[in-house]
Scaffold this active site. Sequence first.
Site, PDB file in Angstrom:
ATOM      1  N   TYR A  36       0.834  -1.040   0.012  1.00  0.00           N
ATOM      2  CA  TYR A  36       0.085  -0.168  -0.225  1.00  0.00           C
ATOM      3  C   TYR A  36       0.976   1.089  -0.048  1.00  0.00           C
ATOM      4  O   TYR A  36       0.436   2.200  -0.663  1.00  0.00           O
ATOM      5  CB  TYR A  36      -0.933   0.186   1.308  1.00  0.00           C
ATOM      6  CG  TYR A  36      -1.917  -1.214   1.416  1.00  0.00           C
ATOM      7  CD1 TYR A  36      -2.759  -1.257   0.173  1.00  0.00           C
ATOM      8  CD2 TYR A  36      -1.937  -2.148   2.220  1.00  0.00           C
ATOM      9  CE1 TYR A  36      -3.896  -2.190   0.342  1.00  0.00           C
ATOM     10  CE2 TYR A  36      -2.670  -3.293   2.256  1.00  0.00           C
ATOM     11  CZ  TYR A  36      -3.600  -3.139   1.578  1.00  0.00           C
ATOM     12  OH  TYR A  36      -4.628  -4.359   1.426  1.00  0.00           O
ATOM     13  N   ASN A  61     -12.871  -0.767  -4.465  1.00  0.00           N
ATOM     14  CA  ASN A  61     -12.612  -0.871  -5.799  1.00  0.00           C
ATOM     15  C   ASN A  61     -13.887  -1.707  -6.531  1.00  0.00           C
ATOM     16  O   ASN A  61     -14.122  -2.939  -6.354  1.00  0.00           O
ATOM     17  CB  ASN A  61     -11.326  -1.688  -6.032  1.00  0.00           C
ATOM     18  CG  ASN A  61     -11.021  -2.271  -7.502  1.00  0.00           C
ATOM     19  OD1 ASN A  61     -11.509  -1.739  -8.489  1.00  0.00           O
ATOM     20  ND2 ASN A  61     -10.253  -3.098  -7.741  1.00  0.00           N
ATOM     21  N   CYS A 116      -6.592  -5.045  -7.475  1.00  0.00           N
ATOM     22  CA  CYS A 116      -6.281  -4.804  -5.877  1.00  0.00           C
ATOM     23  C   CYS A 116      -5.883  -6.008  -5.026  1.00  0.00           C
ATOM     24  O   CYS A 116      -4.826  -5.627  -4.161  1.00  0.00           O
ATOM     25  CB  CYS A 116      -7.684  -4.147  -5.265  1.00  0.00           C
ATOM     26  SG  CYS A 116      -9.012  -5.458  -5.587  1.00  0.00           S
ATOM     27  N   HIS A 117      -5.739  -7.123  -5.851  1.00  0.00           N
ATOM     28  CA  HIS A 117      -5.252  -8.331  -4.973  1.00  0.00           C
ATOM     29  C   HIS A 117      -3.774  -8.286  -5.107  1.00  0.00           C
ATOM     30  O   HIS A 117      -3.138  -9.089  -4.222  1.00  0.00           O
ATOM     31  CB  HIS A 117      -5.799  -9.595  -5.600  1.00  0.00           C
ATOM     32  CG  HIS A 117      -5.420  -9.824  -7.117  1.00  0.00           C
ATOM     33  ND1 HIS A 117      -6.247  -9.161  -7.996  1.00  0.00           N
ATOM     34  CD2 HIS A 117      -4.595 -10.656  -7.769  1.00  0.00           C
ATOM     35  CE1 HIS A 117      -5.780  -9.464  -9.301  1.00  0.00           C
ATOM     36  NE2 HIS A 117      -4.667 -10.392  -9.009  1.00  0.00           N
ATOM     37  N   GLU A 175      -2.150 -16.337 -10.510  1.00  0.00           N
ATOM     38  CA  GLU A 175      -1.225 -15.545 -11.367  1.00  0.00           C
ATOM     39  C   GLU A 175       0.197 -16.377 -11.284  1.00  0.00           C
ATOM     40  O   GLU A 175       0.711 -16.436 -12.276  1.00  0.00           O
ATOM     41  CB  GLU A 175      -1.282 -14.197 -10.994  1.00  0.00           C
ATOM     42  CG  GLU A 175      -2.692 -13.348 -11.294  1.00  0.00           C
ATOM     43  CD  GLU A 175      -2.434 -11.898 -10.980  1.00  0.00           C
ATOM     44  OE1 GLU A 175      -1.299 -11.402 -10.588  1.00  0.00           O
ATOM     45  OE2 GLU A 175      -3.250 -11.309 -11.274  1.00  0.00           O
TER      46      GLU A 175
END
Length: 193
Positions: A111, A134, A142-143, A171
């Site tokens: 962040y 979001n 955002c993950h 991912e």
Amino acid sequence: MATGLETGFALFDTAIGPCGIAWNERGIAGVQLPEASLPETRARLRRRFPEAREAPPPAPVREAIEGAVALLRGEPCELDTVTLDMDGVPPFHRRVYEVARTIPPGTTLSYGEVAARMGEPGAARDVGQALGQNPFAIIVPCHRVLAANGKVGGFSARGGVRTKLRLIASERAGGHGALPLFGGATEDPPPSR
């Protein structure tokens, strides 16, 4: 979300469950991560977009869906060119989302790093709050934003931190980049609102 625009929505299957997407003439208006069931995902999307009607998605939306499905399967796919309807999104949130969209699949930022890239060091908590609201999950990844010291941080979707970790893992399973902050991840409560 502005009224008067023709808004549609569709549901689609992914490796993490049924997701939803809403759109209008300006672009993607929102993405819904899976709820406990397909009917619950549909109901959540209808609550978020009460004026929307379920419809076959137009070509640009189909492309966004295909990209999201591929990404959640662990296949390389960039979604940074998908057009989003940012009408009604506060300016600070827009800036956060723009930075988040530059984070490549399989990598993370904290962040604080997002805040620094925005030229707002010290705004890490505000970044977390913006990401917690979001409306474009997956397309605005955002993950991929974690708390300091490799902690996971919060996640407002159903399943919370487990869902966030599942998105990151999908991912990584696809051979995307390293997750530099992932190693010592522990659960933290979401940023206070």
